[in-house]
Design an enzyme around this catalytic site. Structure first.
Site, mmCIF file in Angstrom:
data_model
loop_
_atom_site.group_PDB
_atom_site.id
_atom_site.type_symbol
_atom_site.label_atom_id
_atom_site.label_comp_id
_atom_site.label_asym_id
_atom_site.label_seq_id
_atom_site.Cartn_x
_atom_site.Cartn_y
_atom_site.Cartn_z
ATOM 1 N N LYS A 143 71.684 -14.142 -27.485
ATOM 2 C CA LYS A 143 72.911 -13.246 -28.265
ATOM 3 C C LYS A 143 73.004 -13.788 -29.764
ATOM 4 O O LYS A 143 73.265 -14.939 -29.754
ATOM 5 C CB LYS A 143 74.333 -13.299 -27.788
ATOM 6 C CG LYS A 143 74.230 -11.955 -26.649
ATOM 7 C CD LYS A 143 75.823 -11.828 -26.571
ATOM 8 C CE LYS A 143 76.241 -11.325 -25.182
ATOM 9 N NZ LYS A 143 77.828 -11.209 -24.967
ATOM 10 N N HIS A 249 88.408 -14.901 -21.093
ATOM 11 C CA HIS A 249 88.235 -14.247 -22.687
ATOM 12 C C HIS A 249 89.032 -13.239 -22.998
ATOM 13 O O HIS A 249 89.219 -12.998 -24.034
ATOM 14 C CB HIS A 249 86.799 -14.183 -22.839
ATOM 15 C CG HIS A 249 85.995 -15.519 -23.152
ATOM 16 N ND1 HIS A 249 85.848 -16.426 -22.261
ATOM 17 C CD2 HIS A 249 85.034 -15.850 -23.976
ATOM 18 C CE1 HIS A 249 85.052 -17.417 -22.320
ATOM 19 N NE2 HIS A 249 84.315 -17.074 -23.692
HETATM 20 N N1 NAD Z 1 75.613 -16.388 -29.090
HETATM 21 C C1 NAD Z 1 76.647 -16.736 -28.151
HETATM 22 O O1 NAD Z 1 76.350 -16.524 -26.974
HETATM 23 C C2 NAD Z 1 77.644 -17.532 -28.386
HETATM 24 C C3 NAD Z 1 78.412 -18.163 -27.445
HETATM 25 C C4 NAD Z 1 79.656 -18.859 -27.699
HETATM 26 C C5 NAD Z 1 79.940 -18.867 -29.169
HETATM 27 N N2 NAD Z 1 79.339 -18.380 -30.097
HETATM 28 C C6 NAD Z 1 79.698 -18.594 -31.251
HETATM 29 O O2 NAD Z 1 79.494 -19.926 -31.685
HETATM 30 C C7 NAD Z 1 80.249 -20.173 -32.667
HETATM 31 C C8 NAD Z 1 80.971 -21.349 -32.560
HETATM 32 O O3 NAD Z 1 80.247 -22.730 -32.120
HETATM 33 P P1 NAD Z 1 80.592 -24.216 -32.290
HETATM 34 O O4 NAD Z 1 81.771 -24.217 -31.596
HETATM 35 O O5 NAD Z 1 79.433 -25.111 -32.164
HETATM 36 O O6 NAD Z 1 81.412 -24.526 -33.631
HETATM 37 P P2 NAD Z 1 80.675 -24.836 -35.328
HETATM 38 O O7 NAD Z 1 79.070 -24.384 -35.220
HETATM 39 O O8 NAD Z 1 81.462 -24.437 -36.199
HETATM 40 O O9 NAD Z 1 80.526 -26.474 -35.075
HETATM 41 C C9 NAD Z 1 81.666 -27.196 -34.666
HETATM 42 C C10 NAD Z 1 81.816 -28.211 -36.045
HETATM 43 O O10 NAD Z 1 81.019 -29.352 -35.635
HETATM 44 C C11 NAD Z 1 79.957 -29.689 -36.489
HETATM 45 N N3 NAD Z 1 79.068 -30.297 -35.900
HETATM 46 C C12 NAD Z 1 77.898 -30.084 -35.268
HETATM 47 N N4 NAD Z 1 77.007 -30.711 -34.587
HETATM 48 C C13 NAD Z 1 77.543 -32.028 -34.766
HETATM 49 C C14 NAD Z 1 77.340 -33.293 -34.527
HETATM 50 N N5 NAD Z 1 76.316 -33.631 -33.707
HETATM 51 N N6 NAD Z 1 78.109 -34.253 -34.791
HETATM 52 C C15 NAD Z 1 79.213 -34.059 -35.621
HETATM 53 N N7 NAD Z 1 79.747 -32.888 -35.848
HETATM 54 C C16 NAD Z 1 78.841 -31.824 -35.508
HETATM 55 C C17 NAD Z 1 79.959 -28.700 -37.274
HETATM 56 O O11 NAD Z 1 79.254 -28.863 -38.558
HETATM 57 C C18 NAD Z 1 81.152 -27.853 -37.405
HETATM 58 O O12 NAD Z 1 82.036 -28.470 -38.446
HETATM 59 C C19 NAD Z 1 81.128 -18.955 -32.862
HETATM 60 O O13 NAD Z 1 80.642 -18.366 -34.045
HETATM 61 C C20 NAD Z 1 80.994 -18.244 -31.826
HETATM 62 O O14 NAD Z 1 81.104 -16.855 -32.053
HETATM 63 C C21 NAD Z 1 78.026 -17.789 -29.817
HETATM 64 ZN ZN ZN Z 2 83.355 -18.699 -24.960
#
Ligand code: NAD
Ligand code: ZN
Length: 364
Positions: A143, A249
């Site tokens: 997705k 959710h």
């Molecule tokens: N496609 C899907 O099936 C699906 C499922 C769930 C969530 N999502 C999407 O995912 C997003 C959220 O993802 P997230 O929670 O990973 O947030 P994010 O991508 O914003 O990452 C969170 C924070 O961690 C930092 N970061 C990343 N890797 C790091 C590392 N190794 N060390 C230190 N910092 C690091 C990032 O720079 C950011 O500040 C949302 O946009 C959501 O809609 C998509």
């Molecule tokens: Zn979720």
């Protein structure tokens, strides 16, 4: 290194999981013949922390790398940023054999995947997720999406990557808040499909929170396997099976959106939504109070919130009405029968929803 095969006919791919495997990324990618010229989409933070390791690994295998960075924010999942990346890629793409690498958390994964799905109607891409949430959830299942001003993830596609590479060693630099955020989804997988994994989380949470590598590999491996099974059974969400991933959710999204995506991270809101869903499950499916207590205790041991602050029932209800899961005004909930067994139900009585929200809300 562990390897999970995602069997989706000609869209099949492997998920590679291990500790310290980022340095082998070049070799792994080369073996899968993904492409010769990598477009690495990331942000400055991830690039600075782990970029050199990845880029030198690609270089050793003769894979060229062009890096494009975007701001570290959910706002990067926008049409403007996507179009800018597409223009940059088109300018760079002459006489090359390009593919995209999404290197970062879920924001980067969704955005880079969307760009890969749309550039020239689709070019190969690889997920190298660097948050726990991205490793166990967003990088698997294809997705991809960007947000519109009116709502999140409104423009997107189902577009599978050629490969997922999850190195738990990169989680060493992840903040505890982000680690806990990802663990909410791990708890969810236990509730929806796997009591054994739920037990594992109960007994190993302290080690997981200390980022013990062996335990992190076990978490990423088990969650990836569970999500893979669901995706393989219902890749395009046409059979209703993929819906079970939405446990917690319905109300979680409402809380997240009522807090304007600032008050709570996704996993924190989902933790609250799961506590509430369990409360409704007692009423509707005879989910036992003992199991409800186990779920509450596990979420608390992760360090996830136990009550909603500052947002009351009225705001949560309003936001729930606007959710895409609210089809023609009819609510839809994934509710637990036991730990490891859920059912999808719609038309849940408002009274049940209201009392569940009130049980975990400090505001009116
Ligand atoms: N496609 C899907 O099936 C699906 C499922 C769930 C969530 N999502 C999407 O995912 C997003 C959220 O993802 P997230 O929670 O990973 O947030 P994010 O991508 O914003 O990452 C969170 C924070 O961690 C930092 N970061 C990343 N890797 C790091 C590392 N190794 N060390 C230190 N910092 C690091 C990032 O720079 C950011 O500040 C949302 O946009 C959501 O809609 C998509
Ligand atoms: Zn979720």
């Amino acid at each position: 290194m562990k390897r999970i095969r995602v069997n989706l006919k000609n869209r099949s791919y492997s998920i590679h999981i291990g500790s310290g495997i980022l340095k082998d990324a070049g070799k792994i990618l080369k073996a899968e013949l993904v492409g010769r010229d990598a477009i690495l989409i990331t942000n400055d933070k991830v690039k600075k922390l782990h970029g050199r390791m990845l880029i030198s690994s690609l270089k050793r295998q003769g894979i060229s790398t062009k890096v494009f960075t975007v701001p570290d924010s959910e706002r990067s999942k926008s049409p403007a940023v996507a179009v800018r990346l597409l223009e940059d890629i088109a300018r760079y793409d002459t006489m090359k054999n390009i593919f995209i690498i999404a290197f970062g958390g879920g924001v980067i994964g969704d955005l880079a995947g969307f760009v890969a799905a749309t550039y020239k109607r689709g070019i190969p891409y690889v997920q190298i997720p660097t948050t726990l949430l991205a490793q166990i959830d967003s990088s698997i299942g294809g997705k991809v999406a960007i947000d519109l001003s009116i709502g999140k993830n409104l423009v997107g596609a189902y577009y599978q990557p050629k490969l997922v590479l999850s190195d738990v060693a990169v989680l060493q630099t992840l903040s505890m808040r982000q680690l806990r955020n990802g663990l909410a989804e791990a708890v969810k997988y236990g509730v929806i499909l796997d009591e054994k994994f739920f037990n594992f989380l109960e007994t190993h949470m302290a080690a997981i929170l200390s980022k013990n590598q062996k335990n992190l590999i076990a978490v990423v491996n088990e969650c990836s396997r569970i999500k893979k099974d669901v995706v393989v059974a219902d890749e395009f969400e046409t059979k209703g099976l993929r819906t079970i991933l939405n446990f917690g959710h319905t109300l979680g999204h409402a809380i997240e959106s009522a807090g304007k995506y600032k008050l709570y991270h996704h996993g924190e809101a989902i933790a609250l939504g799961m506590r509430m869903a369990a409360h409704i499950s007692h009423q509707v499916l005879n989910f036992s109070h003992q199991n409800g207590q186990r779920l509450n205790n596990l979420l608390t041991s992760v360090g996830l919130p136990s009550s909603v602050k500052r947002i009351g029932w009225a705001a949560i209800y309003q936001h729930m009405l606007h959710d895409k899961k609210f089809i023609c005004g009819k609510n839809k909930f994934v509710l637990a029968k036991q730990i490891g067994k859920v059912r999808i139900l719609d038309g849940i009585k408002l009274n049940y929803i209201k009392s569940a929200v009130k049980a975990y809300s400090l505001a009116n």
